[in-house]
Design a protein around this motif. Structure first.
Motif, PDB file in Angstrom:
ATOM      1  N   SER A 110       0.827  -1.212   0.000  1.00  0.00           N
ATOM      2  CA  SER A 110       0.000   0.000   0.000  1.00  0.00           C
ATOM      3  C   SER A 110       0.866   1.269   0.000  1.00  0.00           C
ATOM      4  O   SER A 110       0.352   2.372  -0.132  1.00  0.00           O
ATOM      5  CB  SER A 110      -0.940  -0.010   1.202  1.00  0.00           C
ATOM      6  N   SER A 111       2.186   1.122   0.138  1.00  0.00           N
ATOM      7  CA  SER A 111       3.051   2.307   0.167  1.00  0.00           C
ATOM      8  C   SER A 111       3.323   2.845  -1.232  1.00  0.00           C
ATOM      9  O   SER A 111       3.916   3.898  -1.397  1.00  0.00           O
ATOM     10  CB  SER A 111       4.372   1.970   0.857  1.00  0.00           C
ATOM     11  N   MET A 112       2.905   2.122  -2.271  1.00  0.00           N
ATOM     12  CA  MET A 112       3.173   2.532  -3.661  1.00  0.00           C
ATOM     13  C   MET A 112       1.884   2.554  -4.470  1.00  0.00           C
ATOM     14  O   MET A 112       0.944   1.823  -4.176  1.00  0.00           O
ATOM     15  CB  MET A 112       4.117   1.515  -4.331  1.00  0.00           C
ATOM     16  N   MET A 113       1.897   3.408  -5.497  1.00  0.00           N
ATOM     17  CA  MET A 113       0.770   3.396  -6.449  1.00  0.00           C
ATOM     18  C   MET A 113       1.277   2.749  -7.741  1.00  0.00           C
ATOM     19  O   MET A 113       2.316   3.143  -8.257  1.00  0.00           O
ATOM     20  CB  MET A 113       0.327   4.825  -6.751  1.00  0.00           C
ATOM     21  N   ARG A 124       4.848   4.481  -8.305  1.00  0.00           N
ATOM     22  CA  ARG A 124       5.167   5.777  -7.694  1.00  0.00           C
ATOM     23  C   ARG A 124       4.740   5.787  -6.220  1.00  0.00           C
ATOM     24  O   ARG A 124       3.716   5.220  -5.861  1.00  0.00           O
ATOM     25  CB  ARG A 124       4.405   6.871  -8.430  1.00  0.00           C
ATOM     26  N   GLU A 125       5.546   6.461  -5.437  1.00  0.00           N
ATOM     27  CA  GLU A 125       5.190   6.650  -4.029  1.00  0.00           C
ATOM     28  C   GLU A 125       4.218   7.829  -3.975  1.00  0.00           C
ATOM     29  O   GLU A 125       4.475   8.837  -4.652  1.00  0.00           O
ATOM     30  CB  GLU A 125       6.453   7.019  -3.261  1.00  0.00           C
ATOM     31  N   PRO A 126       3.094   7.744  -3.225  1.00  0.00           N
ATOM     32  CA  PRO A 126       2.152   8.862  -3.225  1.00  0.00           C
ATOM     33  C   PRO A 126       2.856  10.170  -2.826  1.00  0.00           C
ATOM     34  O   PRO A 126       3.639  10.202  -1.885  1.00  0.00           O
ATOM     35  CB  PRO A 126       1.108   8.461  -2.174  1.00  0.00           C
ATOM     36  N   GLY A 127       2.609  11.228  -3.607  1.00  0.00           N
ATOM     37  CA  GLY A 127       3.188  12.537  -3.300  1.00  0.00           C
ATOM     38  C   GLY A 127       4.574  12.743  -3.883  1.00  0.00           C
ATOM     39  O   GLY A 127       5.051  13.870  -3.954  1.00  0.00           O
TER      40      GLY A 127
END
Ligand SMILES: Nc1ncnc2c1ncn2[C@@H]1O[C@H](COP(=O)(O)OP(=O)(O)OP(=O)(O)O)[C@@H](O)[C@H]1O
Length: 440
Positions: A133-136, A232-235
């Motif tokens: 859940s740490s990545m999109m 991608r990592e959020p943000g």
């Protein structure tokens, strides 16, 4: 950067014949070996003067009984893992017609457990996305068929309705950095495993099937199923893009053996020609000090350029049929694999910055720098100069110009808007003077 030679694996197709003409060995230090022993009486009616024993090295050889789940675990999972980390990956199956390339790459239709590398990899990737859940993640699929040296989009919606020749042809474009782009090859987004499997099914339905005397449903084209991954990592503005090519090559049989004529012979010639060019590229890559690699000779080698001697972790599966009548083809498949094993690839992490996120980040940075500057200088400089400020500047410039003292300075403070306005005034004065002079 990861430097790695292409990994080669062998897979023996199950056979009902009991006569064993091969043996396998596996040693920790040297890897696996596959040996063909041809007894002198095997070549029917002829005196066999050829060598009797042929030995080839592989990372690992999977014998007849090995099931699809083990093939996935040992061959495809490590490649899928590196694709998840941001490296490109390629797995390609090479072997004669009917030796099990499609079975290995796509799978058999009869049993669920016969699913091949593509559906298992899709399943694995989506499972990994859901665990992290740490990545999109976003995924797109493309499915290219190369038939008689022409590329077709297997995911084109018009495919079922049209004849193959009526479809838009996939074209190879090369940019100034020599990157390959495939025009007319659609990239279909797939949000989940089911959507991705539907795309695979659509593509497989559209595959060109022709029958040869050797195989009732032989695929006479090269197929490249590609999973395009973006992580991608959020943000964060940094994203990693990677591609996984899963390639089912056309049968590598020599034309003379297959007993074909007409259209099938034309197909076989094209297949032979493109596999010949593939071999040329592989030979060139395995030779030291070769500067020119003939990738451009065929569509297949152009598409696989990164996978062969480029930015990619590549694995080859040599599919081998060990029946007596297929021995010479099996030996030629293994020879091909030995050359492939010499090729060195350099895989790099495909990291880039998302332009939209980068612009947003730079805008924020400009704003905070402006605020910082305003604090230091005590001036707010966002808005335009007022009429009074402009009038005051005109006066200051006039005083400056009319002062006979050559050392006089124009003191404007650290405000760029005022400095620019004064330059603008000076320039228009000079231009006026020039015009007056010209008129005289
Ligand atoms: N390891 C295996 N286990 C069980 N069946 C297999 C295996 N390998 C191949 N087969 C069966 O053998 C037949 C031919 O295999 P497949 O179509 O995969 O060959 P291929 O190498 O892709 O041929 P082509 O060059 O024509 O595409 C199929 O019916 C397939 O199910």
């Amino acid at each position: 950067m990861v430097k790695q030679t292409i990994q080669i694996f062998g897979r023996i197709k199950p056979t009902k014949k009991t006569l064993a003409v091969y043996s396998m060995d596996h040693q920790e230090e040297t890897g696996a070996s596959l040996e063909f022993v041809i007894p002198r009486d095997l070549v029917d009616g002829f005196i066999n003067n050829k060598r009797e024993c042929y030995k080839f090295r592989f990372q690992k050889v999977f014998d007849q009984h090995v099931k699809q789940d083990e093939i996935f675990e040992e061959i495809a999972k490590p490649v899928a893992e590196s694709v998840l980390s941001g490296y490109n990956g390629t797995i390609f199956a090479y072997g004669q017609t009917g030796s099990g390339k499609t079975f290995t790459i796509t799978g058999g239709a009869e049993r669920y457990s016969d699913r091949g590398i593509i559906p298992r990899t899709l399943s694995y990737l989506y499972e990994r996305f859901s665990q992290d859940s740490s990545m999109m993640y976003s995924t797109h699929i493309s499915y290219l068929e190369i038939y008689n040296e022409v590329g077709y989009d297997l995911l084109d919606s018009r495919h079922e309705a049209s004849r193959l020749e009526d479809l838009p042809k996939v074209m190879i474009m090369e940019d100034p950095e020599q990157n390959i782009h495939l025009k007319n090859l659609s990239l279909q987004q797939s949000a989940n495993e089911e959507e991705a499997l539907n795309l695979l099914f659509l593509g497989d339905t559209n595959r060109m099937i022709a029958e040869t005397p050797m195989n009732q449903a032989s695929t006479r084209s090269h197929c490249v199923f590609t999973i395009h991954l973006c992580r991608r990592e959020p943000g964060s503005a940094t994203l990693r893009r990677s591609k996984l090519h899963l390639v089912d090559l056309a049968g590598s049989d020599r034309v003379s053996k297959t007993g074909l004529d007409g259209m099938l012979l034309t197909e076989a010639k094209y297949i032979n020609l493109s596999l010949h060019y593939l071999e040329q590229v592989i030979i060139a890559l395995s030779e030291k000090n070769r500067s020119h690699i003939p990738y451009r000779n065929s569509m297949l080698t152009s598409v696989l350029r990164d996978s062969l001697g480029g930015n990619c972790m590549t694995t080859m599966i040599a599919t081998i049929a060990v029946d007596k009548r297929n021995l010479d083809e099996s030996i030629s498949t293994c020879r091909f694999a030995q050359r492939v094993a010499l090729i060195k690839n350099e895989a790099v992490l495909n990291e880039e910055l998302d332009p939209a996120l980068l612009i947003a980040r730079l805008k924020r940075e400009i704003l905070s720098l402006r605020e910082e500057l305003a604090m230091v200088t005590g001036d707010q400089r966002d808005e335009q100069l007022t009429a009074e400020e402009i009038q005051r500047l005109d006066e200051v410039v006039n005083v400056f110009l009319n002062d006979p003292d050559p050392d006089v300075t124009l003191s404007l403070g650290p405000d760029m808007r005022k400095i620019q306005h004064c330059f603008f005034l000076l320039k228009s004065m000079i231009l006026d003077k020039k015009r007056d002079k010209a008129r005289l």
